[in-house]
Design an enzyme around this catalytic site. Structure first.
Site, PDB file in Angstrom:
ATOM      1  N   ARG A   1     -14.784  12.657   7.307  1.00 26.32           N
ATOM      2  CA  ARG A   1     -13.485  13.309   7.580  1.00 26.32           C
ATOM      3  C   ARG A   1     -13.182  14.341   6.511  1.00 26.32           C
ATOM      4  O   ARG A   1     -12.657  15.419   6.790  1.00 26.32           O
ATOM      5  CB  ARG A   1     -12.369  12.260   7.629  1.00 26.32           C
TER       6      ARG A   1
ATOM      7  N   SER B   1      -7.885   3.739   8.968  1.00 27.89           N
ATOM      8  CA  SER B   1      -8.532   3.715   7.658  1.00 27.89           C
ATOM      9  C   SER B   1      -7.760   2.809   6.691  1.00 27.89           C
ATOM     10  O   SER B   1      -8.336   1.941   6.025  1.00 27.89           O
ATOM     11  CB  SER B   1      -8.607   5.155   7.130  1.00 27.89           C
TER      12      SER B   1
ATOM     13  N   ASP C   1     -15.347   2.538   6.937  1.00 31.40           N
ATOM     14  CA  ASP C   1     -14.353   3.489   6.414  1.00 31.40           C
ATOM     15  C   ASP C   1     -14.961   4.381   5.340  1.00 31.40           C
ATOM     16  O   ASP C   1     -14.675   5.580   5.272  1.00 31.40           O
ATOM     17  CB  ASP C   1     -13.136   2.754   5.843  1.00 31.40           C
TER      18      ASP C   1
ATOM     19  N   HIS D   1       0.856  -1.194   0.000  1.00 31.68           N
ATOM     20  CA  HIS D   1       0.000   0.000   0.000  1.00 31.68           C
ATOM     21  C   HIS D   1       0.886   1.235   0.000  1.00 31.68           C
ATOM     22  O   HIS D   1       1.872   1.300   0.718  1.00 31.68           O
ATOM     23  CB  HIS D   1      -0.895   0.029   1.237  1.00 31.68           C
TER      24      HIS D   1
ATOM     25  N   LYS E   1      -8.648  -1.640   5.811  1.00 29.33           N
ATOM     26  CA  LYS E   1      -8.916  -2.121   4.449  1.00 29.33           C
ATOM     27  C   LYS E   1      -7.898  -3.185   4.041  1.00 29.33           C
ATOM     28  O   LYS E   1      -8.244  -4.202   3.440  1.00 29.33           O
ATOM     29  CB  LYS E   1      -8.903  -0.947   3.464  1.00 29.33           C
TER      30      LYS E   1
HETATM   31  N1  URA Z   1      -5.787   6.666   2.488  1.00 29.99           N
HETATM   32  C1  URA Z   1      -6.786   6.027   3.127  1.00 29.99           C
HETATM   33  O1  URA Z   1      -7.263   4.987   2.695  1.00 29.99           O
HETATM   34  N2  URA Z   1      -7.260   6.559   4.270  1.00 29.99           N
HETATM   35  C2  URA Z   1      -6.768   7.706   4.814  1.00 29.99           C
HETATM   36  O2  URA Z   1      -7.224   8.125   5.854  1.00 29.99           O
HETATM   37  C3  URA Z   1      -5.725   8.353   4.124  1.00 29.99           C
HETATM   38  C4  URA Z   1      -5.243   7.808   2.962  1.00 29.99           C
END
Ligand code: URA
Length: 438
Positions: free
Chosen positions: A172, A187, A165, A86, A191
């Site tokens: 947010r 967050s 999320d 990621h 995932k």
């Molecule tokens: N990427 C995400 O998936 N979540 C965040 O809060 C910031 C970047």
């Protein structure tokens, strides 16, 4: 029996700087999904967390509760080590498009659920969708089956995937609570931990073109994510990489697909290849295929030179209904109507290229979105970028703008011209990969 917690009780604990326990956090996240926590109450909660912070334990509990808010994918039928990467996002960051087929050709399975670009950073899904026919909306069954047969699934989020999320990220975004390390950490990791991985490599970027401007913040985020990965028994390693300048020579969706294919053909730019190889090598080591980074890099080099990684790219494109012919004929990708060249006003060396300015040029040309529901123009962007450290002669090419809509072309030209700093003498460049956090 514990007293029932109402939203205002949970908000009050955090508002006053207290610690939330498992029950409070699970009640909140359940309430986010089933509606028993109203949006205005979650917004208050997010602001309280933004102001008061969270302990490592609270962050871990939040991550776990968010991960379990929807389907947690398990893929026991795939016996290969399942490892993903990621990135926190950058300009010209097309690493996933090279890394996924490279890792799969080296013997890993790569379950990758990606997002769309938002703001100045590009998203893997948008890049893939510039390939005619490419389908990112895989069902759970397709995602699992393809991982077993091809070794890579490149998918977008479905409605049942970490729904907490989806809701919280949107809140947010409109309540100025995005830049908060525990919330970013929960967050991202919720995932990644729900997508069926055994191990994870993180590319945490810092600098002008990154989410985190300061290396200290990137380090803090990386440490938080690595410790949560480990606590959830998923070995996790992070690299801190610089994002002051664009990665590679192309920014824009189909332009980045072309550059990725060039990498797989062994002709990629050195900076992009370096970041890709360092990240993919960590995946190979975490997956247990090699003992150390040098032997993992040697294995990846063989996968590149044999053509196996390029074949894997063709295979995954075809599996997701894309046109694999783009690999041999870039003309099948969306192409802009007009190319405008920007040349250097003087001779010297390129001292710097401002990633944020180049990202804004791409936005002006229509290549990125400011709201999730906006569309993007896959053809436009900036190509043939001169890179920092290179000599340049007066009148030589600095970059090409690939243009469809000319309405903001002049502003794009001005910005692009100002993105390059040219000076006398070869500049000292700081390293691209500056730290490993394991
Ligand atoms: N990427 C995400 O998936 N979540 C965040 O809060 C910031 C970047």
């Amino acid at each position: 029996m514990a007293a029932r917690l109402f939203p205002r009780d949970i908000i009050r604990i955090k508002r006053d700087g207290g610690r939330l326990d498992r029950d409070a956090i699970e009640t909140w996240i359940r309430g986010v999904v089933d509606g028993s926590f109203a949006d205005y109450q979650s917004a208050a909660m997010l602001m309280a967390i933004f102001q008061r912070g969270m302990t490592d334990e609270e962050t871990a509990l939040l991550t776990e509760a968010m991960m379990r808010s929807g389907e947690v994918i398990e893929i026991p039928e795939v016996r290969l080590p399942k490892v993903d990467k990621h990135s926190t996002g950058g300009v010209g960051d097309k690493v996933s498009l090279v890394l996924a087929p490279l890792a799969a050709a080296a013997g890993l399975a790569v379950p990758m659920i990606s997002g769309r670009g938002l703001g100045h950073t590009g998203g893997t899904l948008d890049k893939l969708e510039s390939i005619p026919g490419f389908r990112v909306a895989l069902s759970g069954e397709e995602y699992r089956r393809q991982l077993a047969t091809v070794g890579i699934s490149l998918a977008g989020q479905t409605a049942s995937f970490v729904p907490a999320d989806r809701k919280l990220y949107a809140l947010r975004d409109v309540t100025a609570t995005v830049e908060c390390i525990p919330l970013i950490c929960a967050s991202i990791m919720s995932k990644k931990l729900a997508e069926g991985i055994d191990a994870l490599v993180l590319d945490v970027k810092f600098g002008r073109g990154a989410f985190m401007k300061r290396i200290e913040d990137a380090r803090m985020l990386a440490r938080a994510m690595v410790s949560i990965g480990k606590a959830m028994r998923r070995p996790t390693v992070a690299l801190l990489t610089s994002m002051d300048r664009p990665l590679g020579r192309a920014v824009g969706h189909s332009l980045e697909v072309i550059e990725s294919v060039e990498c797989l053909k062994g002709r990629g730019p050195a900076d992009l290849m370096e970041v890709t190889m360092e990240l993919t090598a960590r995946m190979v080591v975490l997956g247990g295929l090699e003992r150390d980074v040098p032997s993992a890099r040697a294995r990846l080099q063989r996968a590149l030179e044999s053509g196996a990684a390029l074949d894997k790219f063709r295979e995954v494109v075809a599996a997701q209904d894309g046109d694999p012919g783009v690999v041999d004929d870039y003309g099948r990708l969306p192409t802009a109507r007009r190319t405008v060249e920007i040349v250097s006003p003087e001779s010297g060396y390129i001292h710097d290229v401002d990633a944020m300015a180049i990202a804004q040029v791409v936005t002006l040309l229509g290549g990125s979105r400011s709201r999730v529901e906006d569309g993007v123009d896959h053809a436009v962007g900036v190509s043939d970028l001169a890179q920092a450290g290179e000599p340049i002669a007066a009148g030589a090419l600095l970059c090409r703008l690939q243009v469809n809509d000319e309405s903001r072309l002049q502003a794009a030209l001005d910005l692009a011209q100002g993105a390059f700093s040219i000076g006398a003498g070869r500049p000292e460049l700081s390293p691209l990969v500056s730290e490993e956090i394991a």
